[in-house]
Design an enzyme around this catalytic site. Sequence first.
Site, mmCIF file in Angstrom:
data_model
loop_
_atom_site.group_PDB
_atom_site.id
_atom_site.type_symbol
_atom_site.label_atom_id
_atom_site.label_comp_id
_atom_site.label_asym_id
_atom_site.label_seq_id
_atom_site.Cartn_x
_atom_site.Cartn_y
_atom_site.Cartn_z
ATOM 1 N N HIS A 119 1.605 4.321 -2.930
ATOM 2 C CA HIS A 119 1.647 5.774 -2.751
ATOM 3 C C HIS A 119 2.942 6.329 -3.340
ATOM 4 O O HIS A 119 2.937 7.348 -4.038
ATOM 5 C CB HIS A 119 1.568 6.140 -1.274
ATOM 6 C CG HIS A 119 0.198 6.066 -0.686
ATOM 7 N ND1 HIS A 119 -0.936 6.474 -1.363
ATOM 8 C CD2 HIS A 119 -0.225 5.654 0.539
ATOM 9 C CE1 HIS A 119 -1.999 6.305 -0.589
ATOM 10 N NE2 HIS A 119 -1.598 5.801 0.566
ATOM 11 N N TYR B 124 -10.106 2.607 1.238
ATOM 12 C CA TYR B 124 -10.504 2.706 2.643
ATOM 13 C C TYR B 124 -11.460 1.565 2.989
ATOM 14 O O TYR B 124 -12.186 1.058 2.137
ATOM 15 C CB TYR B 124 -11.262 4.014 2.888
ATOM 16 C CG TYR B 124 -10.438 5.239 3.199
ATOM 17 C CD1 TYR B 124 -9.074 5.297 2.949
ATOM 18 C CD2 TYR B 124 -11.052 6.369 3.735
ATOM 19 C CE1 TYR B 124 -8.346 6.445 3.230
ATOM 20 C CE2 TYR B 124 -10.340 7.520 4.021
ATOM 21 C CZ TYR B 124 -8.977 7.558 3.763
ATOM 22 O OH TYR B 124 -8.272 8.689 4.045
ATOM 23 N N HIS C 132 0.837 -1.202 0.000
ATOM 24 C CA HIS C 132 0.000 0.000 0.000
ATOM 25 C C HIS C 132 0.875 1.256 0.000
ATOM 26 O O HIS C 132 0.663 2.178 -0.805
ATOM 27 C CB HIS C 132 -0.900 -0.027 1.235
ATOM 28 C CG HIS C 132 -1.786 1.167 1.394
ATOM 29 N ND1 HIS C 132 -3.137 1.134 1.098
ATOM 30 C CD2 HIS C 132 -1.537 2.442 1.819
ATOM 31 C CE1 HIS C 132 -3.671 2.324 1.338
ATOM 32 N NE2 HIS C 132 -2.718 3.137 1.779
ATOM 33 N N GLU C 133 1.857 1.299 0.878
ATOM 34 C CA GLU C 133 2.715 2.484 0.945
ATOM 35 C C GLU C 133 3.600 2.609 -0.291
ATOM 36 O O GLU C 133 3.875 3.710 -0.769
ATOM 37 C CB GLU C 133 3.556 2.461 2.222
ATOM 38 C CG GLU C 133 2.745 2.447 3.513
ATOM 39 C CD GLU C 133 1.760 3.601 3.628
ATOM 40 O OE1 GLU C 133 1.953 4.652 2.968
ATOM 41 O OE2 GLU C 133 0.768 3.458 4.383
ATOM 42 N N HIS D 261 -5.697 7.089 -2.666
ATOM 43 C CA HIS D 261 -6.638 6.034 -2.300
ATOM 44 C C HIS D 261 -7.765 5.926 -3.326
ATOM 45 O O HIS D 261 -8.149 6.917 -3.949
ATOM 46 C CB HIS D 261 -7.203 6.302 -0.907
ATOM 47 C CG HIS D 261 -6.149 6.272 0.158
ATOM 48 N ND1 HIS D 261 -5.752 7.399 0.826
ATOM 49 C CD2 HIS D 261 -5.391 5.255 0.636
ATOM 50 C CE1 HIS D 261 -4.799 7.076 1.699
ATOM 51 N NE2 HIS D 261 -4.560 5.787 1.595
#
Length: 284
Positions: free
Chosen positions: A185, A237, A181-182, A191
């Site tokens: 980014h 999310y 996930h990071e 997101h």
Amino acid sequence: MHSTMILLGLLLGLLNQVSSLPVQNATGVHEGKVRSKRKYSDEFPEWDEMNVMDQILQMNSRFRPPRGLLFKEGDIASSYMKSSITCPGNSCLWPKAVDGFVYVPYILSPLYDDMDRITIENGMQDISSGTCVKFVQRTHEGSFLDIQPRYGCWSFLGQTGGSQTLSLQTPGCMWSGVAAHEFMHALGFVHEQSRSDRDQYVTIVWKNIVADQMHNFRKQLTNNLNSPYDYNSVMHYGRYAFSEDGGPTIIPIPDPYIPIGQRDGPSALDLHKINVLYNCGAND
């Protein structure tokens, strides 16, 4: 005869230990018979029921952002001097090499133990195995990820230039899905529910959101890459993110019971979007 059997037993035990050790493949990522998808599940069993973003938000709620930084959308770092988390004109993308691959140099803090390193490298491999993005240990490159166990789980958006911190706190961020996930980014992705077209696919229940956290649900001027909305994205999310009283803050459309978010790593559409964004399969 008895001593021979003892010696044979010792040799078999040694061979089993050696065969179970993680080894490095050609990409420098550790692999074993069973890839470690997470760590510390025995210490934090409740996190096995969370999706990636729920876990990140819980971890980051324990820390204040480092001095000089703001967290937007819960885990995207930006400096006080930068008002936007968007990447206009793809200005924050990592460059593509002449061989068609996108090499993202990184260094790993020596504070990580071997299992931490394997978990983080698994997160890298989950991206590299399906895209032209390859994470490589830094040698002399001027721009690189400095992966540190610092104050929760967070990253800057895309390449910022120079040494850029990507924080994966141990033990709380030591799941390969959190690492992936990071890293997404750091590749330039916000997101999923921040997409400019998200209102066609989810309803944001504003009344259920903690009052001072509503800014985390703003839509962004995103390049959606002509890709379908992905409820299963590792970048989505959870249903109850920033909930005031336990009620849902995000409800899918038209089926409100569609699961959203997950913890296993990049979805097939996540990998597809990386390939589209970085024009994988075509040389510039």
